[in-house]
Design a protein around this motif. Structure first.
Motif, PDB file in Angstrom:
ATOM      1  N   GLN A   1       0.827  -1.190   0.000  1.00 42.00           N
ATOM      2  CA  GLN A   1       0.000   0.000   0.000  1.00 42.00           C
ATOM      3  C   GLN A   1       0.870   1.252   0.000  1.00 42.00           C
ATOM      4  OE1 GLN A   1      -4.054  -1.282   2.310  1.00 42.00           O
ATOM      5  NE2 GLN A   1      -2.368  -0.537   3.572  1.00 42.00           N
ATOM      6  N   PRO A   2       0.334   2.359  -0.505  1.00 43.47           N
ATOM      7  CA  PRO A   2       1.080   3.614  -0.408  1.00 43.47           C
ATOM      8  C   PRO A   2       1.485   3.881   1.036  1.00 43.47           C
ATOM      9  CG  PRO A   2      -0.793   3.898  -1.844  1.00 43.47           C
ATOM     10  CD  PRO A   2      -0.938   2.530  -1.218  1.00 43.47           C
ATOM     11  N   GLY A   3       2.733   4.283   1.213  1.00 47.71           N
ATOM     12  CA  GLY A   3       3.249   4.497   2.544  1.00 47.71           C
ATOM     13  C   GLY A   3       3.873   3.262   3.155  1.00 47.71           C
TER      14      GLY A   3
ATOM     15  N   LEU B   1      17.829   5.068 -13.437  1.00 38.64           N
ATOM     16  CA  LEU B   1      18.653   4.688 -12.302  1.00 38.64           C
ATOM     17  C   LEU B   1      17.971   5.087 -11.006  1.00 38.64           C
ATOM     18  CD1 LEU B   1      21.493   3.647 -11.281  1.00 38.64           C
ATOM     19  CD2 LEU B   1      22.149   6.061 -11.261  1.00 38.64           C
ATOM     20  N   VAL B   2      18.002   4.206 -10.041  1.00 33.79           N
ATOM     21  CA  VAL B   2      17.539   4.530  -8.706  1.00 33.79           C
ATOM     22  C   VAL B   2      18.733   4.919  -7.845  1.00 33.79           C
ATOM     23  CG1 VAL B   2      16.334   3.724  -6.649  1.00 33.79           C
ATOM     24  CG2 VAL B   2      15.588   2.960  -8.917  1.00 33.79           C
TER      25      VAL B   2
ATOM     26  N   MET C   1      15.215  10.229  -6.050  1.00 30.61           N
ATOM     27  CA  MET C   1      15.262   9.058  -5.189  1.00 30.61           C
ATOM     28  C   MET C   1      15.945   9.332  -3.853  1.00 30.61           C
ATOM     29  SD  MET C   1      13.850   7.066  -7.370  1.00 30.61           S
ATOM     30  CE  MET C   1      13.654   6.920  -9.154  1.00 30.61           C
ATOM     31  N   ARG C   2      16.763  10.342  -3.847  1.00 34.27           N
ATOM     32  CA  ARG C   2      17.535  10.661  -2.659  1.00 34.27           C
ATOM     33  C   ARG C   2      16.626  10.992  -1.483  1.00 34.27           C
ATOM     34  NH1 ARG C   2      20.161  14.501  -4.697  1.00 34.27           N
ATOM     35  NH2 ARG C   2      21.706  13.136  -5.695  1.00 34.27           N
ATOM     36  N   GLY C   3      16.907  10.370  -0.352  1.00 31.99           N
ATOM     37  CA  GLY C   3      16.102  10.581   0.833  1.00 31.99           C
ATOM     38  C   GLY C   3      14.916   9.655   0.931  1.00 31.99           C
ATOM     39  N   ARG C   4      14.596   8.971  -0.131  1.00 33.11           N
ATOM     40  CA  ARG C   4      13.470   8.046  -0.151  1.00 33.11           C
ATOM     41  C   ARG C   4      13.941   6.599  -0.211  1.00 33.11           C
ATOM     42  NH1 ARG C   4      10.681   7.928  -4.486  1.00 33.11           N
ATOM     43  NH2 ARG C   4       8.860   7.111  -3.386  1.00 33.11           N
ATOM     44  N   PHE C   5      14.980   6.368  -0.985  1.00 29.83           N
ATOM     45  CA  PHE C   5      15.557   5.044  -1.106  1.00 29.83           C
ATOM     46  C   PHE C   5      16.904   4.993  -0.401  1.00 29.83           C
ATOM     47  CE2 PHE C   5      12.614   5.070  -4.626  1.00 29.83           C
ATOM     48  CZ  PHE C   5      12.149   3.768  -4.700  1.00 29.83           C
ATOM     49  N   THR C   6      17.230   3.838   0.085  1.00 30.71           N
ATOM     50  CA  THR C   6      18.535   3.610   0.682  1.00 30.71           C
ATOM     51  C   THR C   6      19.145   2.360   0.075  1.00 30.71           C
ATOM     52  OG1 THR C   6      17.879   4.616   2.787  1.00 30.71           O
ATOM     53  CG2 THR C   6      19.831   3.214   2.790  1.00 30.71           C
TER      54      THR C   6
ATOM     55  N   SER D   1       8.578   4.333   2.653  1.00 33.19           N
ATOM     56  CA  SER D   1       7.354   5.070   2.371  1.00 33.19           C
ATOM     57  C   SER D   1       7.125   5.117   0.872  1.00 33.19           C
ATOM     58  CB  SER D   1       7.424   6.484   2.956  1.00 33.19           C
ATOM     59  OG  SER D   1       6.190   7.154   2.817  1.00 33.19           O
ATOM     60  N   LEU D   2       6.685   4.018   0.354  1.00 29.74           N
ATOM     61  CA  LEU D   2       6.519   3.889  -1.086  1.00 29.74           C
ATOM     62  C   LEU D   2       5.331   4.677  -1.598  1.00 29.74           C
ATOM     63  CD1 LEU D   2       7.325   0.110  -1.239  1.00 29.74           C
ATOM     64  CD2 LEU D   2       8.518   1.850  -2.596  1.00 29.74           C
ATOM     65  N   LYS D   3       5.478   5.168  -2.808  1.00 31.66           N
ATOM     66  CA  LYS D   3       4.436   5.908  -3.494  1.00 31.66           C
ATOM     67  C   LYS D   3       3.973   5.121  -4.714  1.00 31.66           C
ATOM     68  CE  LYS D   3       6.481  10.383  -2.285  1.00 31.66           C
ATOM     69  NZ  LYS D   3       7.026  11.656  -2.833  1.00 31.66           N
TER      70      LYS D   3
END
Length: 115
Positions: free
Chosen positions: A13-15, A47-48, A63-68, A84-86
């Protein structure tokens, strides 16, 4: 020859959170940069993030700050974490590894973010 095996995709789910993994195996001499691309149905491959052997990371600005991205050289494995996926993150995610002048790709893992 290097084989890349991905796992961890799915429907969230989102989030929601997801952690993808990608393990390299086979005739590995030395893995250089490893990383993640993604491809959405109506978009091109983008690229991610990627990560060097020393742990230096690079992210696409969006992607910065959202993916690690993380890496364990001893395990020849990389991970991609998002807490916190969108819906816009819905895509097939492909890992890759550069080795011996070649680029090896994972089979892809589907991430679907939907209510």
């Amino acid at each position: 020859q290097v084989q890349m095996v991905e796992s961890g995709g799915g429907l969230v789910q989102p989030g929601g959170a997801l952690r993808l993994s990608c393990a390299a195996s086979g005739s590995i001499s030395r893995l250089d940069v490893m990383g993640w691309f993604r491809e959405a149905p109506g978009k091109g491959r983008e690229l991610v993030a990627d990560i060097s052997r020393s742990g230096a990371t690079h992210y696409l600005d969006s992607m910065r700050g959202r993916f690690t991205i993380s890496r364990d050289n001893a395990q020849n494995t990389i991970w991609l974490q998002n807490d916190s996926l969108k819906p816009e993150d819905t895509a097939v995610y492909y890992c890759y590894a550069d080795e011996g002048g070649n680029r090896y790709w994972g089979q892809g893992t589907q991430v679907t973010v939907s209510s």
